[in-house]
Design a protein around this motif. Structure first.
Motif, mmCIF file in Angstrom:
data_model
loop_
_atom_site.group_PDB
_atom_site.id
_atom_site.type_symbol
_atom_site.label_atom_id
_atom_site.label_comp_id
_atom_site.label_asym_id
_atom_site.label_seq_id
_atom_site.Cartn_x
_atom_site.Cartn_y
_atom_site.Cartn_z
ATOM 1 N N ALA A 153 0.923 -1.126 0.100
ATOM 2 C CA ALA A 153 0.112 -0.042 -0.063
ATOM 3 C C ALA A 153 1.042 1.341 0.133
ATOM 4 C CB ALA A 153 -1.010 -0.174 1.166
ATOM 5 N N SER A 154 2.032 1.383 0.670
ATOM 6 C CA SER A 154 2.914 2.246 0.736
ATOM 7 C C SER A 154 3.562 2.663 -0.600
ATOM 8 C CB SER A 154 4.146 2.136 1.788
ATOM 9 O OG SER A 154 3.610 2.133 2.983
ATOM 10 N N GLN A 155 3.769 1.557 -1.389
ATOM 11 C CA GLN A 155 4.405 1.772 -2.635
ATOM 12 C C GLN A 155 3.459 2.216 -3.488
ATOM 13 O OE1 GLN A 155 6.310 -1.827 -4.575
ATOM 14 N NE2 GLN A 155 6.803 -2.471 -2.223
ATOM 15 N N TRP A 156 1.981 1.905 -3.449
ATOM 16 C CA TRP A 156 0.986 2.513 -4.089
ATOM 17 C C TRP A 156 0.800 3.892 -3.994
ATOM 18 C CZ3 TRP A 156 -1.141 1.265 -8.613
ATOM 19 C CH2 TRP A 156 -0.618 -0.127 -8.940
ATOM 20 N N ASP A 157 0.876 4.331 -2.629
ATOM 21 C CA ASP A 157 0.901 5.804 -2.006
ATOM 22 C C ASP A 157 1.837 6.619 -2.793
ATOM 23 O OD1 ASP A 157 -1.198 5.566 -0.568
ATOM 24 O OD2 ASP A 157 -0.289 5.352 1.440
ATOM 25 N N HIS A 158 3.157 6.039 -2.849
ATOM 26 C CA HIS A 158 4.141 6.602 -3.601
ATOM 27 C C HIS A 158 3.770 6.737 -5.015
ATOM 28 C CE1 HIS A 158 8.114 8.087 -4.854
ATOM 29 N NE2 HIS A 158 8.109 7.094 -5.478
ATOM 30 N N TRP A 159 3.344 5.839 -5.822
ATOM 31 C CA TRP A 159 2.730 5.726 -7.169
ATOM 32 C C TRP A 159 1.699 6.964 -7.418
ATOM 33 C CZ3 TRP A 159 -2.005 5.458 -9.344
ATOM 34 C CH2 TRP A 159 -2.189 5.209 -10.624
ATOM 35 N N LYS A 160 0.777 7.013 -6.315
ATOM 36 C CA LYS A 160 -0.293 8.000 -6.474
ATOM 37 C C LYS A 160 0.212 9.377 -6.242
ATOM 38 C CE LYS A 160 -4.672 9.219 -4.295
ATOM 39 N NZ LYS A 160 -5.518 8.877 -2.959
ATOM 40 N N SER A 161 1.062 9.563 -5.565
ATOM 41 C CA SER A 161 1.785 10.984 -5.275
ATOM 42 C C SER A 161 2.298 11.379 -6.727
ATOM 43 C CB SER A 161 2.746 10.816 -4.073
ATOM 44 O OG SER A 161 4.042 10.240 -4.572
ATOM 45 N N ARG A 162 2.890 10.582 -7.383
ATOM 46 C CA ARG A 162 3.393 11.006 -8.870
ATOM 47 C C ARG A 162 2.543 11.019 -9.974
ATOM 48 N NH1 ARG A 162 7.389 6.330 -9.246
ATOM 49 N NH2 ARG A 162 7.448 7.275 -11.494
ATOM 50 N N GLN A 163 1.251 10.868 -9.816
ATOM 51 C CA GLN A 163 0.272 11.004 -10.912
ATOM 52 C C GLN A 163 -0.317 12.360 -10.700
ATOM 53 O OE1 GLN A 163 0.247 8.492 -12.765
ATOM 54 N NE2 GLN A 163 2.002 7.855 -11.357
ATOM 55 N N ASP A 194 -6.649 10.707 -17.885
ATOM 56 C CA ASP A 194 -5.821 9.621 -18.333
ATOM 57 C C ASP A 194 -4.424 9.675 -18.352
ATOM 58 O OD1 ASP A 194 -8.401 8.390 -18.728
ATOM 59 O OD2 ASP A 194 -8.663 9.227 -20.640
ATOM 60 N N HIS A 195 -3.881 10.456 -17.414
ATOM 61 C CA HIS A 195 -2.541 10.420 -17.357
ATOM 62 C C HIS A 195 -1.750 9.055 -16.932
ATOM 63 C CE1 HIS A 195 1.333 12.264 -16.728
ATOM 64 N NE2 HIS A 195 1.592 11.995 -15.449
ATOM 65 N N ALA A 196 -2.292 8.513 -15.845
ATOM 66 C CA ALA A 196 -2.088 7.412 -15.397
ATOM 67 C C ALA A 196 -2.274 6.341 -16.272
ATOM 68 C CB ALA A 196 -2.664 7.028 -14.111
ATOM 69 N N ASN A 197 -1.107 5.138 -16.269
ATOM 70 C CA ASN A 197 -1.345 4.059 -17.068
ATOM 71 C C ASN A 197 -2.764 3.264 -16.637
ATOM 72 O OD1 ASN A 197 -1.200 1.070 -17.312
ATOM 73 N ND2 ASN A 197 0.310 1.877 -18.767
#
Length: 71
Positions: free
Chosen positions: A5-15, A25-28
């Motif tokens: 979940a922390s990895q996804w939080d990091h991913w989300k913060s870069r979107q 539709d910026h995120a894959n």
């Protein structure tokens, strides 16, 4: 599932999902689908067809050479 979940939080913060720089539709799509499913199910259920909750780097079809730029 906290580490994943922390990895996804990091991913989300870069979107660019919300705010003044939001981009539709910026995120894959593969990432968006996995993230939305797992977050909606409180990180307790893998994406349909999966045996475990995947980290962003492990999502099949998630390679997106354009992530991070919007030319």
């Amino acid at each position: 599932m906290k580490p994943v979940a922390s990895q996804w939080d990091h991913w989300k913060s870069r979107q660019r999902l919300t705010g003044p720089n939001a981009a539709a539709d910026h995120a894959n799509p593969a990432h968006r689908n996995h993230f939305t499913w797992c977050e909606t199910h409180n990180w307790t259920q893998p994406y349909p067809g999966g045996k475990k909750i995947l980290a962003p780097k492990d999502v099949p079809g998630a390679y997106d050479p354009s992530s991070g730029t919007d030319d």
